[in-house]
Scaffold this active site. Structure first.
Site, PDB file in Angstrom:
ATOM      1  N   GLU A 144     -67.643  -5.832 -10.019  1.00  0.00           N
ATOM      2  CA  GLU A 144     -66.357  -5.182  -9.796  1.00  0.00           C
ATOM      3  C   GLU A 144     -65.528  -5.166 -11.078  1.00  0.00           C
ATOM      4  O   GLU A 144     -65.712  -6.003 -11.964  1.00  0.00           O
ATOM      5  CB  GLU A 144     -65.579  -5.906  -8.691  1.00  0.00           C
ATOM      6  CG  GLU A 144     -66.270  -5.887  -7.325  1.00  0.00           C
ATOM      7  CD  GLU A 144     -66.227  -4.516  -6.678  1.00  0.00           C
ATOM      8  OE1 GLU A 144     -65.532  -3.618  -7.206  1.00  0.00           O
ATOM      9  OE2 GLU A 144     -66.883  -4.342  -5.634  1.00  0.00           O
ATOM     10  N   VAL A 199     -65.698  11.207  -0.384  1.00  0.00           N
ATOM     11  CA  VAL A 199     -65.749  10.071   0.539  1.00  0.00           C
ATOM     12  C   VAL A 199     -64.930   8.953  -0.085  1.00  0.00           C
ATOM     13  O   VAL A 199     -65.221   8.511  -1.213  1.00  0.00           O
ATOM     14  CB  VAL A 199     -67.197   9.591   0.784  1.00  0.00           C
ATOM     15  CG1 VAL A 199     -67.200   8.379   1.714  1.00  0.00           C
ATOM     16  CG2 VAL A 199     -68.038  10.718   1.365  1.00  0.00           C
ATOM     17  N   SER A 201     -62.638   5.239   0.942  1.00  0.00           N
ATOM     18  CA  SER A 201     -62.145   4.255   1.915  1.00  0.00           C
ATOM     19  C   SER A 201     -61.003   3.422   1.335  1.00  0.00           C
ATOM     20  O   SER A 201     -60.107   3.000   2.050  1.00  0.00           O
ATOM     21  CB  SER A 201     -63.281   3.331   2.362  1.00  0.00           C
ATOM     22  OG  SER A 201     -63.856   2.678   1.256  1.00  0.00           O
ATOM     23  N   ASN A 202     -61.039   3.204   0.035  1.00  0.00           N
ATOM     24  CA  ASN A 202     -59.987   2.435  -0.634  1.00  0.00           C
ATOM     25  C   ASN A 202     -58.875   3.394  -1.061  1.00  0.00           C
ATOM     26  O   ASN A 202     -58.820   3.838  -2.202  1.00  0.00           O
ATOM     27  CB  ASN A 202     -60.582   1.683  -1.834  1.00  0.00           C
ATOM     28  CG  ASN A 202     -59.556   0.823  -2.545  1.00  0.00           C
ATOM     29  OD1 ASN A 202     -58.442   0.622  -2.067  1.00  0.00           O
ATOM     30  ND2 ASN A 202     -59.927   0.309  -3.708  1.00  0.00           N
ATOM     31  N   ARG A 211     -56.542   8.485  -9.211  1.00  0.00           N
ATOM     32  CA  ARG A 211     -57.385   9.462  -8.531  1.00  0.00           C
ATOM     33  C   ARG A 211     -56.665  10.096  -7.341  1.00  0.00           C
ATOM     34  O   ARG A 211     -56.899  11.271  -7.024  1.00  0.00           O
ATOM     35  CB  ARG A 211     -58.687   8.811  -8.073  1.00  0.00           C
ATOM     36  CG  ARG A 211     -58.530   7.728  -7.009  1.00  0.00           C
ATOM     37  CD  ARG A 211     -59.869   7.167  -6.606  1.00  0.00           C
ATOM     38  NE  ARG A 211     -59.755   6.159  -5.547  1.00  0.00           N
ATOM     39  CZ  ARG A 211     -60.807   5.606  -4.945  1.00  0.00           C
ATOM     40  NH1 ARG A 211     -62.027   5.947  -5.307  1.00  0.00           N
ATOM     41  NH2 ARG A 211     -60.629   4.708  -3.994  1.00  0.00           N
ATOM     42  N   TYR A 260     -67.695   1.664 -16.179  1.00  0.00           N
ATOM     43  CA  TYR A 260     -67.594   1.462 -14.740  1.00  0.00           C
ATOM     44  C   TYR A 260     -67.920   2.767 -14.032  1.00  0.00           C
ATOM     45  O   TYR A 260     -67.054   3.600 -13.752  1.00  0.00           O
ATOM     46  CB  TYR A 260     -66.200   0.966 -14.354  1.00  0.00           C
ATOM     47  CG  TYR A 260     -66.053   0.594 -12.888  1.00  0.00           C
ATOM     48  CD1 TYR A 260     -66.892  -0.348 -12.301  1.00  0.00           C
ATOM     49  CD2 TYR A 260     -65.075   1.197 -12.092  1.00  0.00           C
ATOM     50  CE1 TYR A 260     -66.761  -0.686 -10.961  1.00  0.00           C
ATOM     51  CE2 TYR A 260     -64.936   0.859 -10.747  1.00  0.00           C
ATOM     52  CZ  TYR A 260     -65.786  -0.073 -10.192  1.00  0.00           C
ATOM     53  OH  TYR A 260     -65.658  -0.405  -8.865  1.00  0.00           O
TER      54      TYR A 260
END
Length: 368
Positions: A144, A199, A201-202, A211, A260
């Site tokens: 992460e 897609v 979710s966060n 973003r 990343y």
């Protein structure tokens, strides 16, 4: 008589006063001394208490895995507290296997301790507290970014090796990569009936995640189908088949850091057969692992409106859109296979890296 002669039959000494027998006694003493030293060393390295072996590896009577490198890697915690499968490193990477265990009784004997950053970064007391055995190496591992799980200063000068998605890590563990095909193959583009998908979710406010701010402006100029928490549901077993219907996929990272590049590119976009539109590190960073004509970077355009115009243009030009798939004739994308696969990279590195002492002096400054 020498003391050792008192336990031998009477009358033996007069018959063996010559030098050869004295030399024989010296040799016997030397052998006995060597045996004692070996036994003592073995006893000091291995406890007599039995220790559990991994259930999914073949073991011989000595307790070492067959075909093993002889290296023991202690997983200080299961990642995120979840027990994961251990892979056979010979099968997945073609290297001698290591003995992986999460049993902390192995700490005094482990050649390396693999520490998953998330599970310890909030409290130094969660790290090993006993003295570190000589020659044991500590491996710091984080999949992460630092904006999500920062590195505290108590980790400076503590670890010997780094393992992460960054290319300058001692052990490079990316989310995906490209592999060369054995021969050129025909490129078949999945049928496309839809334009842009995302897609996510966060989902956090635009002032937290760039973003979200970019998307809010982009959707004013082009239609985007959004899936995930709070949006259209998308079961995991339908992910790739659903996304394959779209021409473009927004592979927007939740934070921007060097190298990343996550499953948003490798799995969601490339494995589904769509063209990734990326927001993350620089184009140069993406081009270190992807052909320059395999993705579209938002930095190539002044803003979201210009990007939307370019996507509409590609939508109306079949030949130009197909050019983003030509690299697939000799390369194939691979999404990282499992936690166990990543652990095996540590196993391989321990076998390949020179046996020298090294500490990471400023981990907190390097990983940020």
């Amino acid at each position: 008589l020498p003391p050792c002669a008192q336990c031998l039959p009477r009358g033996w000494w007069p018959r063996f006063r010559k030098l050869p027998f004295i030399l024989l006694l010296v040799a016997i003493g030397a052998i006995s001394f060597t045996y004692v030293r070996i036994t003592s060393r073995t006893d000091s390295s291995f406890s007599t208490a039995p220790m559990p072996a991994p259930r999914n590896l073949p073991w011989d009577q000595s307790g070492a895995p067959k075909g093993s490198s002889g290296l023991t890697i202690l997983l200080w915690t299961w990642p995120y507290g979840i027990r994961v499968a251990i892979e056979n490193c010979t099968e997945v990477l073609g290297v001698a296997d290591c003995f992986f265990t999460a049993d902390r009784k192995w700490y005094p004997k482990a050649d390396a301790v693999l520490v998953h950053h998330y599970d310890v970064y909030r409290n130094a007391a969660k790290l090993p507290q006993d003295p570190r055995p000589p020659s044991q190496r500590w491996i710091w591992y984080s999949p992460e970014p630092p904006s999500k799980h920062p590195v505290p200063t108590f980790m400076d000068n503590l670890f010997n090796l780094t393992m992460s998605y960054r290319r300058d890590s001692d052990i490079f563990a990316p989310y995906g990569w490209l592999e060369a095909l054995d021969q050129l193959q025909e490129v078949i583009i999945p049928p496309k009936s839809k334009l842009v998908a995302w897609v996510v979710s966060n989902w956090k406010p635009s002032y937290v995640q760039p973003r979200i701010k970019y998307y809010e402006e982009l959707k004013k100029h082009i239609s985007v189908d959004v899936y995930g928490r709070g949006h259209q549901p998308l079961p995991g077993n339908k992910l790739l088949s659903t996304l394959s219907q779209y021409k473009f996929y927004l592979a927007f990272e939740n934070s921007q850091h060097e190298d990343y590049i996550t499953e948003k590119v490798w799995r969601n976009a490339l494995l589904s057969g769509t063209v990734p539109v990326v927001l993350g590190p620089s184009r140069k960073s993406y081009e270190r692992c992807l052909p320059p004509d395999s993705f579209i970077h938002i930095d190539d355009f002044p803003g979201p409106q210009e990007l939307a115009g370019f996507l509409h243009e590609l939508d109306g030009n079949t030949t130009r859109y197909a050019s983003y798939f030509q690299w697939r004739s000799w390369l194939k994308p691979v999404h990282y296979k499992s936690w166990g696969y990543q652990f095996c990279k540590a196993c391989r590195a321990l076998q390949e890296l020179p046996p020298m002492y090294r500490a990471v002096p400023e981990l907190s400054k390097w990983f940020r």
